[in-house]
Design an enzyme around this catalytic site. Sequence first.
Site, PDB file in Angstrom:
ATOM      1  N   ASP A  24      12.601  22.504   7.768  1.00 13.17           N
ATOM      2  CA  ASP A  24      13.326  21.865   6.303  1.00 13.17           C
ATOM      3  C   ASP A  24      13.269  20.193   7.174  1.00 13.17           C
ATOM      4  O   ASP A  24      14.191  20.728   7.913  1.00 13.17           O
ATOM      5  CB  ASP A  24      14.484  22.562   6.684  1.00 13.17           C
ATOM      6  CG  ASP A  24      15.443  21.985   5.242  1.00 13.17           C
ATOM      7  OD1 ASP A  24      15.596  21.174   4.553  1.00 13.17           O
ATOM      8  OD2 ASP A  24      15.413  23.049   3.886  1.00 13.17           O
ATOM      9  N   ILE A  25      12.956  19.372   5.646  1.00 16.41           N
ATOM     10  CA  ILE A  25      13.532  18.396   6.287  1.00 16.41           C
ATOM     11  C   ILE A  25      15.148  18.124   6.316  1.00 16.41           C
ATOM     12  O   ILE A  25      15.582  16.114   7.119  1.00 16.41           O
ATOM     13  CB  ILE A  25      12.916  16.988   5.339  1.00 16.41           C
ATOM     14  CG1 ILE A  25      12.683  17.397   3.846  1.00 16.41           C
ATOM     15  CG2 ILE A  25      11.381  16.930   5.688  1.00 16.41           C
ATOM     16  CD1 ILE A  25      12.459  16.260   2.819  1.00 16.41           C
ATOM     17  N   HIS A  79      11.097  29.949  -1.474  1.00 18.42           N
ATOM     18  CA  HIS A  79      11.072  29.731  -0.182  1.00 18.42           C
ATOM     19  C   HIS A  79      12.424  30.972   0.459  1.00 18.42           C
ATOM     20  O   HIS A  79      13.361  31.268  -0.097  1.00 18.42           O
ATOM     21  CB  HIS A  79      11.371  28.867   0.222  1.00 18.42           C
ATOM     22  CG  HIS A  79      12.511  28.600  -0.845  1.00 18.42           C
ATOM     23  ND1 HIS A  79      12.184  27.610  -1.658  1.00 18.42           N
ATOM     24  CD2 HIS A  79      13.748  27.496  -0.368  1.00 18.42           C
ATOM     25  CE1 HIS A  79      12.909  27.124  -2.272  1.00 18.42           C
ATOM     26  NE2 HIS A  79      14.270  26.881  -1.210  1.00 18.42           N
ATOM     27  N   HIS A  95      14.996  30.403   3.568  1.00 17.24           N
ATOM     28  CA  HIS A  95      15.250  29.925   4.690  1.00 17.24           C
ATOM     29  C   HIS A  95      16.106  30.538   6.012  1.00 17.24           C
ATOM     30  O   HIS A  95      16.482  31.214   6.374  1.00 17.24           O
ATOM     31  CB  HIS A  95      16.857  28.804   4.417  1.00 17.24           C
ATOM     32  CG  HIS A  95      16.940  28.309   3.278  1.00 17.24           C
ATOM     33  ND1 HIS A  95      17.140  26.890   3.516  1.00 17.24           N
ATOM     34  CD2 HIS A  95      16.597  28.193   1.654  1.00 17.24           C
ATOM     35  CE1 HIS A  95      16.719  26.102   2.055  1.00 17.24           C
ATOM     36  NE2 HIS A  95      16.611  27.454   1.260  1.00 17.24           N
TER      37      HIS A  95
HETATM   38  P1  AMP Z   1      17.100  25.652  -2.359  1.00 18.69           P
HETATM   39  O1  AMP Z   1      15.530  25.807  -3.397  1.00 18.69           O
HETATM   40  O2  AMP Z   1      18.319  25.007  -3.177  1.00 18.69           O
HETATM   41  O3  AMP Z   1      16.698  26.216  -1.268  1.00 18.69           O
HETATM   42  O4  AMP Z   1      16.138  23.681  -1.336  1.00 18.69           O
HETATM   43  C1  AMP Z   1      14.999  23.198  -0.652  1.00 18.69           C
HETATM   44  C2  AMP Z   1      14.852  22.774   0.274  1.00 18.69           C
HETATM   45  O5  AMP Z   1      14.009  22.931   0.777  1.00 18.69           O
HETATM   46  C3  AMP Z   1      15.735  22.135   1.087  1.00 18.69           C
HETATM   47  O6  AMP Z   1      16.742  22.142   2.144  1.00 18.69           O
HETATM   48  C4  AMP Z   1      15.474  20.584   1.662  1.00 18.69           C
HETATM   49  O7  AMP Z   1      16.119  20.411   1.491  1.00 18.69           O
HETATM   50  C5  AMP Z   1      14.151  21.180   1.354  1.00 18.69           C
HETATM   51  N1  AMP Z   1      12.993  20.191   1.172  1.00 18.69           N
HETATM   52  C6  AMP Z   1      12.361  20.110  -0.303  1.00 18.69           C
HETATM   53  N2  AMP Z   1      11.747  19.204   0.454  1.00 18.69           N
HETATM   54  C7  AMP Z   1      11.078  19.408   1.160  1.00 18.69           C
HETATM   55  C8  AMP Z   1      10.499  19.176   2.244  1.00 18.69           C
HETATM   56  N3  AMP Z   1       9.152  18.179   1.923  1.00 18.69           N
HETATM   57  N4  AMP Z   1       9.475  19.284   3.586  1.00 18.69           N
HETATM   58  C9  AMP Z   1      10.793  20.486   3.568  1.00 18.69           C
HETATM   59  N5  AMP Z   1      12.039  20.665   3.245  1.00 18.69           N
HETATM   60  C10 AMP Z   1      12.247  20.013   1.771  1.00 18.69           C
END
Ligand code: AMP
Length: 130
Positions: free
Chosen positions: A29-30, A93, A95
Site C-alpha cells: 500500500d503506498i 482488496h 489489507h
Molecule cells: P480502500 O479502498 O478504502 O480500502 O483504500 C484504498 C487503499 O489503496 C488505500 O490504503 C490507498 O493507500 C491504497 N492505494 C491507492 N492507490 C494505490 C497505489 N497506486 N498503490 C498502492 N496502494 C494504493
Amino acid sequence: MATIFSKIVKGEIPSYKIAEDEHYYAFLDINPLAKGHTLVIPKQETDYLFDLEDDLLAGMMVFSKKVARAIEKAVPCKRIGVAVLGLEVPHAHIHLVPINAESDISFSKPKLQLSKEEMQAIADKIRQSI
Ligand code: AMP
C-alpha cells in the site's frame, strides 16, 4: 475504464510487487499504516469483495495467507491484521497490516511517510520470505 489496481496488474502503473499468480496480485500500500502494509487483489475486476465468486474469494484468502506468512517473517509484529474497506478504490482488496496493538490498524491515524528506497527494501525483504 480499468481501475487503478488493474493498471498496476498490467504494469501500466508501478507498484512494489510482493507476489502474483494466475488469479491474484499483492503489492505494498503506498500510504501504509505500518511497514509491510500490503494489499491483495484479484486480477478480475470486481468492486465489492463479497461479489466475487466463491472459489475466487476462497482462493484469495489462501493467497493472502501465503503473503501474510512472508510479511510476518520480514516485519517484526505480533500478527497480521486483516481489513476490508474498499471505500476509495473500486477494485476488491484485502489489507494485510503488521500489528502489535489494535490501534496499529486504525485507518483514521496518519499514514507513514516512507521513502521509495524504504518501500523497495521492505518489498524485497517480504518477497524473499515467500
Ligand atoms: P480502500 O479502498 O478504502 O480500502 O483504500 C484504498 C487503499 O489503496 C488505500 O490504503 C490507498 O493507500 C491504497 N492505494 C491507492 N492507490 C494505490 C497505489 N497506486 N498503490 C498502492 N496502494 C494504493
